[in-house]
Write a protein that holds these residues in place. Structure first.
Motif, PDB file in Angstrom:
ATOM      1  N   ASP A 195       1.422 -26.936 -17.547  1.00 21.40           N
ATOM      2  CA  ASP A 195       2.657 -27.287 -16.859  1.00 21.40           C
ATOM      3  C   ASP A 195       2.472 -27.119 -15.349  1.00 21.40           C
ATOM      4  O   ASP A 195       2.833 -27.995 -14.563  1.00 21.40           O
ATOM      5  CB  ASP A 195       3.792 -26.398 -17.381  1.00 21.40           C
ATOM      6  N   PHE A 196       1.859 -25.990 -14.946  1.00 21.88           N
ATOM      7  CA  PHE A 196       1.579 -25.783 -13.522  1.00 21.88           C
ATOM      8  C   PHE A 196       0.665 -26.898 -13.007  1.00 21.88           C
ATOM      9  O   PHE A 196       0.915 -27.495 -11.953  1.00 21.88           O
ATOM     10  CB  PHE A 196       0.910 -24.414 -13.287  1.00 21.88           C
ATOM     11  N   ALA A 197      -0.409 -27.191 -13.775  1.00 20.65           N
ATOM     12  CA  ALA A 197      -1.397 -28.185 -13.321  1.00 20.65           C
ATOM     13  C   ALA A 197      -0.738 -29.552 -13.124  1.00 20.65           C
ATOM     14  O   ALA A 197      -0.982 -30.233 -12.131  1.00 20.65           O
ATOM     15  CB  ALA A 197      -2.544 -28.278 -14.323  1.00 20.65           C
TER      16      ALA A 197
ATOM     17  N   ASN B 242       1.395 -33.748  -9.480  1.00 20.30           N
ATOM     18  CA  ASN B 242       2.482 -34.625  -9.033  1.00 20.30           C
ATOM     19  C   ASN B 242       2.871 -34.330  -7.581  1.00 20.30           C
ATOM     20  O   ASN B 242       3.067 -35.242  -6.782  1.00 20.30           O
ATOM     21  CB  ASN B 242       3.697 -34.492  -9.956  1.00 20.30           C
ATOM     22  N   ARG B 243       2.936 -33.021  -7.244  1.00 13.55           N
ATOM     23  CA  ARG B 243       3.307 -32.657  -5.866  1.00 13.55           C
ATOM     24  C   ARG B 243       2.283 -33.158  -4.857  1.00 13.55           C
ATOM     25  O   ARG B 243       2.597 -33.407  -3.711  1.00 13.55           O
ATOM     26  CB  ARG B 243       3.394 -31.123  -5.719  1.00 13.55           C
TER      27      ARG B 243
ATOM     28  N   PRO C  76      -4.003 -38.480  -9.131  1.00 13.38           N
ATOM     29  CA  PRO C  76      -3.776 -39.366 -10.281  1.00 13.38           C
ATOM     30  C   PRO C  76      -3.958 -38.660 -11.626  1.00 13.38           C
ATOM     31  O   PRO C  76      -4.974 -38.002 -11.858  1.00 13.38           O
ATOM     32  CB  PRO C  76      -4.822 -40.479 -10.104  1.00 13.38           C
ATOM     33  N   THR C  77      -2.955 -38.797 -12.486  1.00 14.06           N
ATOM     34  CA  THR C  77      -2.986 -38.181 -13.818  1.00 14.06           C
ATOM     35  C   THR C  77      -2.016 -38.951 -14.717  1.00 14.06           C
ATOM     36  O   THR C  77      -1.232 -39.765 -14.216  1.00 14.06           O
ATOM     37  CB  THR C  77      -2.612 -36.681 -13.734  1.00 14.06           C
TER      38      THR C  77
ATOM     39  N   LYS D  62      -7.089 -28.999  -0.936  1.00 10.60           N
ATOM     40  CA  LYS D  62      -6.095 -28.910   0.154  1.00 10.60           C
ATOM     41  C   LYS D  62      -4.746 -28.457  -0.394  1.00 10.60           C
ATOM     42  O   LYS D  62      -4.059 -27.641   0.201  1.00 10.60           O
ATOM     43  CB  LYS D  62      -5.938 -30.269   0.843  1.00 10.60           C
ATOM     44  N   GLY D  63      -4.378 -28.999  -1.554  1.00 15.77           N
ATOM     45  CA  GLY D  63      -3.088 -28.659  -2.165  1.00 15.77           C
ATOM     46  C   GLY D  63      -3.032 -27.180  -2.536  1.00 15.77           C
ATOM     47  O   GLY D  63      -2.029 -26.505  -2.276  1.00 15.77           O
TER      48      GLY D  63
END
Ligand code: AMP
Ligand code: GLY
Length: 425
Positions: free
Chosen positions: A105-107, A112-113, A117-118, A258-259
Motif C-alpha cells: 500500500d505504501f509502495a 502514484n505521488r 509507472p505502475t 528522489k521521491g
C-alpha cells in the motif's frame, strides 16, 4: 576488512562468494549461513543484540544484510544507534525506507505521488469491500489481488473471473476466515508483458545498476503451477539494451530515489525493482528492499568489478569514480528443489556434490553434519552456468544437475525457454 553476510540462502552464498574474491576482504563470515558457508555464525538474523555482539567479537567492518525480514524489523536503524560497534558500515535501507517492500500500500501510494509507472490499483479494507467489488466490475480479467505486508511471494492471487476475485477479496479481508494479517488488500489491473528484474545499489542519491535478470517464479515448466521463491534465472534479461536501461533509470530509478529523499526516507542499499515491460515500456510490479534469490546467484558472477567499494559507498560515503563493470556473456541459474516444494517436503536427505570446474554451485537449503551434507529446505541448490550465449550457460548448469542426479529433488528443465527456439532438453 572483515565482512559479515547476514542470511542463510543461496543469495547469501553468492554474495559471500563474490566478496571473498576482493583483495580488500580479510575474513568473510556468514550468519547463520547453510551447509555451503565457511565461517558460519549460529545467529538468528532477528536477534539484533546477538548480532551486535558478534560484530564486536569478530571486528566486523562491513555488514551486508541479505533477507528482507531484519530490514523490515529495523536492523539498520538499531545498528546505527549503537555507538559501540566501531567503524561498522551497514548495507541496507532503514525500516521506513524498507516499507517499499514491506507495505504494498505504501509502495503504490509512493509511486502514484511520484509519477512512477505502475498498474492502476485500489486499496480495500473490510469496511470498503463494496468499493472493491465495484472496482473489480470496472476491470477486465484477469484480476490481481495483493495482501499488504510481507508475504514471502505468497500474497498475490491472479484470478480469471470477477466472481472468483470478489470471493477471494472477501476471504482475504474476513478476520474469521483468514488467519493471515491482511487488513488491506490491493486490487490491481493486470499488465500483459515481459517480466524483468532490475537491481540498484545506492547511497540515497548516487546509484549504480547491476546486471538485469529474468526470474522464473512458477514451479512448473512453461510457467505453470504455484508461485515459488524462484526456480531459475537468466541474466542479463535478454532484451536489455542501453536505451532500455536509460528509460528505467529516468522513469523509475531516479524518481524513486528522489521521491524517497524528498519524503524524508532516503533509500540506501540494494533495491530490487520487479518490472513488467509492456510494449517496451517498463512498469513497476513490486519493489524489494534487498537482492533477489536466486537472481543474485546469476547476477554476482556477471559483475567484473570489485563490489566492496560500491557497498561501502552505499553504506556511508562518497560514491566511487569510474563504472561498475559487467562481464560479457550470460549467466543462467537452475534451482534444485526438494520433491514437493513449494508444498511440504522431506528434509535430511543426503547429498553428494560432484566437483565442478565449470558450473558454480551455490548451496541454499542445506546443512552440514560432521560426516555429510543434508537437504534442509525447499530450494536446496542454485547452480549457475556461464557462457558466451544462453545455450552455453544453460548447458553448464544442466550438465551439473544431470550428473548430480539427486533422487530427493527436481528442477525445471525449461529455464530460458522463451529465447531457445523451442529447443527441448
Ligand atoms: P509480486 O509478489 O508483486 O512480484 O507478484 C508475483 C507475480 O505476480 C509477479 O512476478 C507477476 O508475475 C505477477 N503479477 C503481480 N502483479 C501483476 C500485475 N499487475 N499484472 C500482471 N502480473 C502481475
Ligand atoms: N526471486 C524473487 C525474490 O527474490 O523475491
Amino acid at each position: 576488512m572483515n565482512i559479515l553476510v547476514l542470511g542463510s540462502g543461496g543469495r547469501e552464498n553468492a554474495l559471500a562468494w563474490k566478496l571473498a574474491q576482493s583483495p580488500r576482504c580479510d575474513t568473510l563470515l556468514t550468519a547463520p549461513g547453510n551447509g555451503g558457508s565457511t565461517n558460519a555464525l549460529d545467529l538468528d538474523p532477528l536477534d539484533f543484540e546477538g548480532l551486535a555482539k558478534a560484530i564486536q567479537t569478530h571486528n566486523i567492518q562491513l555488514l551486508v544484510i541479505g533477507p528482507e525480514q531484519p530490514l523490515a524489523h529495523g536492523l539498520v536503524d538499531y545498528l546505527k544507534q549503537r555507538t559501540d560497534l566501531g567503524p561498522l558500515k551497514v548495507v541496507g535501507p532503514s525500516q521506513k525506507a524498507a516499507l517499499l517492500e514491506s507495505s504494498k500500500d505504501f509502495a503504490k501510494g509512493f509511486m502514484n505521488r511520484n509519477n512512477i509507472p505502475t498498474a492502476e490499483h485500489k486499496t480495500i479494507t473490510a469496511e470498503t469491500l463494496v468499493e472493491g467489488f465495484r472496482f473489480i466490475d470496472q476491470l477486465q480479467a484477469p484480476y490481481v489481488l495483493k495482501a499488504d505486508g510481507l508475504a514471502g511471494g505468497k500474497g498475490v492471487l491472479i484470478l480469471s473471473t470477477a466472481d472468483e476475485a470478489k470471493r477471494e477479496l472477501s476471504l482475504m479481508l474476513n478476520p474469521q476466515k483468514n488467519r493471515s494479517e491482511a487488513s488491506k488488500v490491493l486490487i490491481e489491473t493486470f499488465l500483459h508483458g515481459m517480466e524483468c528484474s532490475v537491481f540498484v545499489l545506492t547511497n540515497g542519491t548516487d546509484y549504480v545498476l547491476l546486471p538485469t535478470a529474468k526470474d522464473y517464479k512458477r514451479v512448473g515448466e512453461g510457467d505453470t503451477g504455484l508461485n515459488t521463491g524462484g526456480m531459475g534465472v537468466v541474466a542479463p534479461w535478454p532484451h536489455t539494451s542501453p536505451e532500455f536501461l536509460n528509460e528505467v533509470a529516468q522513469t523509475i530509478v531516479e524518481p524513486t530515489l528522489k521521491g524517497m529523499a524528498k519524503e524524508g526516507q532516503p533509500y540506501t542499499g540494494f533495491l530490487y525493482v520487479g518490472l513488467m515491460v509492456v510494449q517496451g515500456k517498463p512498469y513497476v510490479i513490486e519493489y524489494n528492499c534487498r537482492m533477489g534469490d536466486p537472481e543474485t546467484q546469476a547476477v554476482m558472477p556477471l559483475i567484473k568489478s570489485d563490489l566492496i567499494p560500491w557497498l561501502e559507498a552505499a553504506a556511508a560515503g562518497p560514491w566511487p569514480t569510474g563504472t561498475l563493470e559487467w562481464n560479457s556473456g550470460v549467466a543462467s541459474t537452475v534451482v534444485l528443489c526438494s520433491k514437493g516444494y513449494p508444498g511440504s517436503y522431506e528434509t535430511g536427505l543426503p547429498l553428494r556434490l560432484p566437483e565442478s570446474d565449470s558450473a558454480l554451485v551455490f548451496q541454499a537449503g542445506t546443512r552440514k553434519t560432521e560426516t555429510q551434507l543434508l537437504s534442509q529446505g525447499g530450494r536446496v541448490l542454485a547452480v549457475t552456468g556461464l557462457g558466451e550465449t544462453l545455450p552455453e550457460a544453460l548447458q553448464q548448469a544442466y550438465e551439473y544437475l544431470d550428473a548430480l542426479n539427486w533422487s530427493g529433488g527436481f528442477y525445471r528443465r525449461d529455464i530460458g525457454y522463451e529465447w531457445l527456439n523451442n529447443e527441448s532438453r
